[in-house]
Design an enzyme around this catalytic site. Structure first.
Site, short mmCIF file in Angstrom:
data_model
loop_
_atom_site.label_atom_id
_atom_site.label_comp_id
_atom_site.label_asym_id
_atom_site.label_seq_id
_atom_site.Cartn_x
_atom_site.Cartn_y
_atom_site.Cartn_z
N HIS A 1 -6.28 2.22 -4.81
CA HIS A 1 -5.42 3.53 -4.27
C HIS A 1 -6.35 4.11 -3.22
CE1 HIS A 1 -1.38 5.94 -4.71
NE2 HIS A 1 -2.06 5.99 -3.40
N ASP B 1 -2.91 -2.12 -3.18
CA ASP B 1 -3.71 -0.95 -3.38
C ASP B 1 -3.14 0.30 -4.11
OD1 ASP B 1 -5.74 0.69 -2.21
OD2 ASP B 1 -4.28 1.89 -1.07
N GLU C 1 -1.69 3.82 -12.79
CA GLU C 1 -3.00 3.73 -12.04
C GLU C 1 -3.91 4.56 -13.09
OE1 GLU C 1 -2.86 5.07 -7.98
OE2 GLU C 1 -1.49 3.24 -7.64
N ALA D 1 0.89 -1.12 -0.09
CA ALA D 1 0.11 -0.05 -0.01
C ALA D 1 0.77 1.20 -0.17
CB ALA D 1 -0.86 -0.02 1.28
N GLY E 1 -6.26 3.38 0.18
CA GLY E 1 -5.63 3.21 1.48
C GLY E 1 -5.95 4.29 2.61
N1 LIG Z 1 -2.22 3.58 -0.25
C1 LIG Z 1 -2.37 4.79 0.21
O1 LIG Z 1 -3.62 5.45 -0.02
C2 LIG Z 1 -1.25 5.56 0.82
C3 LIG Z 1 -1.84 6.63 1.67
C4 LIG Z 1 -0.78 7.26 2.45
C5 LIG Z 1 0.50 6.97 2.21
N2 LIG Z 1 1.02 6.07 1.22
C6 LIG Z 1 2.27 5.78 0.90
O2 LIG Z 1 2.89 4.91 1.94
C7 LIG Z 1 4.39 4.94 1.98
C8 LIG Z 1 4.77 5.25 3.52
O3 LIG Z 1 4.24 6.48 3.73
P1 LIG Z 1 4.77 7.24 5.47
O4 LIG Z 1 3.90 8.30 5.48
O5 LIG Z 1 4.77 5.95 6.42
O6 LIG Z 1 6.21 7.46 4.93
P2 LIG Z 1 7.58 7.93 5.63
O7 LIG Z 1 8.36 8.73 4.94
O8 LIG Z 1 6.88 8.23 7.16
O9 LIG Z 1 8.21 6.39 5.99
C9 LIG Z 1 8.75 5.91 4.84
C10 LIG Z 1 9.88 5.15 5.65
O10 LIG Z 1 10.39 4.13 4.63
C11 LIG Z 1 11.94 4.15 4.82
N3 LIG Z 1 12.60 3.50 3.50
C12 LIG Z 1 12.90 4.22 2.43
N4 LIG Z 1 13.31 3.50 1.51
C13 LIG Z 1 13.46 2.35 1.92
C14 LIG Z 1 14.02 1.05 1.69
N5 LIG Z 1 14.48 0.86 0.36
N6 LIG Z 1 14.14 -0.09 2.55
C15 LIG Z 1 13.66 0.16 3.86
N7 LIG Z 1 13.15 1.20 4.22
C16 LIG Z 1 13.15 2.45 3.24
C17 LIG Z 1 12.34 5.39 5.28
O11 LIG Z 1 13.48 5.55 5.86
C18 LIG Z 1 11.05 5.61 6.17
O12 LIG Z 1 11.42 5.49 7.23
C19 LIG Z 1 4.53 6.15 1.10
O13 LIG Z 1 5.12 5.68 0.06
C20 LIG Z 1 3.43 6.87 0.72
O14 LIG Z 1 3.23 7.70 -0.27
C21 LIG Z 1 -0.23 5.32 0.51
#
Ligand SMILES: NC(=O)c1ccc[n+]([C@@H]2O[C@H](COP(=O)([O-])OP(=O)(O)OC[C@H]3O[C@@H](n4cnc5c(N)ncnc54)[C@H](O)[C@@H]3O)[C@@H](O)[C@H]2O)c1
Length: 397
Positions: free
Chosen positions: A281, A253, A258, A227, A283
């Site tokens: 999408h 998701d 998309e 997601a 989530g």
């Molecule tokens: N599906 C949805 O509707 C939805 C909604 C909100 C966020 N998201 C997505 O969810 C993801 C996470 O969001 P968040 O707010 O927790 O982000 P965040 O920036 O708080 O956390 C991301 C984490 O991933 C780590 N990271 C980056 N690349 C990495 C890798 N290759 N290996 C291991 N760790 C790695 C970073 O160090 C960070 O701690 C984002 O991609 C965001 O766009 C999706």
């Protein structure tokens, strides 16, 4: 002091901004460039979601606009550079839907472990197939979280509350929550996880993070959830591993490509597979997240306009100011060139004005300083400040 909120922003934003003294107009649709220019004639704060585009032409036409709130995650719909060049703060809500994503992922993990996609499909097909084959509790199983940021850590807490063991891998040094265990590498995590859930960010290096090698390294009959971002996963390889039975189920998701508009066809190699949950999408798409976004972004707009705080602004240097309880505040947004601060502070010294607090930051071509003082700067000093070449704006509170 007027605010225009477009695209059905949650009424909680109206409540908050009216409570802070603004006159708020709320409309349901998005506006075109020309409509926007007309509608912003006497507006200081604008709230939009993803369908209103704020171009440089709009910004040029409305010099009194102070800030734009994007009541969503993305900010691509605003010309951020043009806004910054005019000192217009842009804010969004990057974390207001964290809990919604976590709840969807938890629901999917349980659904996959019980093979619900398959079971519900068979019932709709008129087949009664009562069997425990391939169905598991999630209690005691190991969840591997890749990316332990906002969503990853909250998922960790909720999964532990369900009795799951949690291991995580993050490229940054993140402290473990609860009893979760940090893994030194992705490989180490894949070797022990019964469910792998991706929550990494969208940095370019994460494209193709999960491909044939990673799926092959997952435990036989384990489950996979993504997601985070579509580009992170090689869907063809996931399909191969689902068809071979190596992966027992998956929930997706997000997708590499998309559809753009509501109702557009959805193409994916993952369509039509057993025990695969596909969602568009959504989530972060809940009523609760909308309300949280409404509250969060309107708070950031008010904090900027009424107290000078640029906390979490996406285009201005970030200065988090304490509430102004007494005295006088001056905010000065300027081009980031040497010597500004010395001249700025000299103005206060010349007028024997006691500085009681100062917060400042620079970012790229901009600098921002917020100064609290016992007395307001006299009008001629303020006029002098506003005449400096490096000045974008000077505001007082
Ligand atoms: N599906 C949805 O509707 C939805 C909604 C909100 C966020 N998201 C997505 O969810 C993801 C996470 O969001 P968040 O707010 O927790 O982000 P965040 O920036 O708080 O956390 C991301 C984490 O991933 C780590 N990271 C980056 N690349 C990495 C890798 N290759 N290996 C291991 N760790 C790695 C970073 O160090 C960070 O701690 C984002 O991609 C965001 O766009 C999706």
């Amino acid at each position: 002091m007027k605010v225009l909120l477009l695209e059905n922003i949650h009424p909680v934003a109206v409540q908050q901004l009216e409570g802070r003294g603004y006159e708020v107009e709320r409309r349901s649709g998005a506006l075109s460039e020309l409509e926007l220019i007309e509608s912003l004639a006497d507006v200081q704060l604008l709230g939009i979601r993803s369908n209103t585009h704020v171009s440089e032409r709009v910004l040029e036409a409305v010099p009194h606009l102070e800030a734009i709130g994007c009541f969503c995650i993305g900010t691509n719909q605003v010309d951020l550079k043009a806004a910054a060049a005019r000192g217009i703060g842009v804010f969004n809500a990057p974390y207001s839907n964290t809990r919604s994503v976590v709840e969807l992922v938890i629901g999917e993990i349980v659904a996959l472990a019980r093979r619900l996609p398959e079971k519900t499909q068979r019932m709709h097909d008129g087949v009664w197939d009562k069997s425990a084959r391939g169905s598991h509790e999630v209690r005691g199983r190991t969840l591997g979280i890749v990316g332990y940021g906002n969503i990853g850590t909250q998922l960790s807490n909720v999964a532990e509350a369900l009795g799951m063991r949690v291991v995580f891998y993050d490229t940054a040094d993140r402290p473990a929550h609860g009893n979760a265990r940090r893994m030194a590498s992705l490989e180490e995590l894949l070797a022990v996880a019964d469910v792998v859930s991706l929550h990494v960010d969208g940095r370019p290096g994460n494209a193709g993070l999960f491909g044939p090698e990673q799926f092959a390294a997952m435990k036989p009959r384990s489950m996979f959830v993504n997601a985070s971002r579509g580009m992170v996963v090689d869907d063809v390889s996931l399909r191969d591993h689902l068809l071979s039975g190596h992966i027992a189920g998956a929930a997706l998701d997000v997708f590499p490509v998309e559809p753009k508009a509501q109702g557009d066809p959805f193409e994916s190699v993952l369509r039509g597979l057993d025990n695969v949950i596909l969602t568009p999408h959504v989530g972060g798409s809940t009523q609760e997240a909308q309300e949280e976004i409404g509250w969060f972004v309107s708070g950031k707009l008010a904090g900027f306009a009424l107290e000078g705080s640029t906390a979490l602004s996406v285009n201005l240097p970030e200065v988090v100011t304490p509430p102004l309880e007494s005295g006088h505040r001056l905010g000065y947004l300027h081009h980031n060139v040497p010597g500004v601060l010395a001249r700025f502070n000299a103005l206060f010294a010349e007028h024997e004005d006691n500085v009681t607090g100062q917060h400042l930051a620079t970012s790229g071509e901009l600098g921002y300083v917020v100064t609290d003082a016992s007395e307001p700067l006299p009008a001629d000093a303020l006029a002098e400040l506003r005449s400096w070449d490096d000045c974008l704006w000077a505001r007082t509170w």
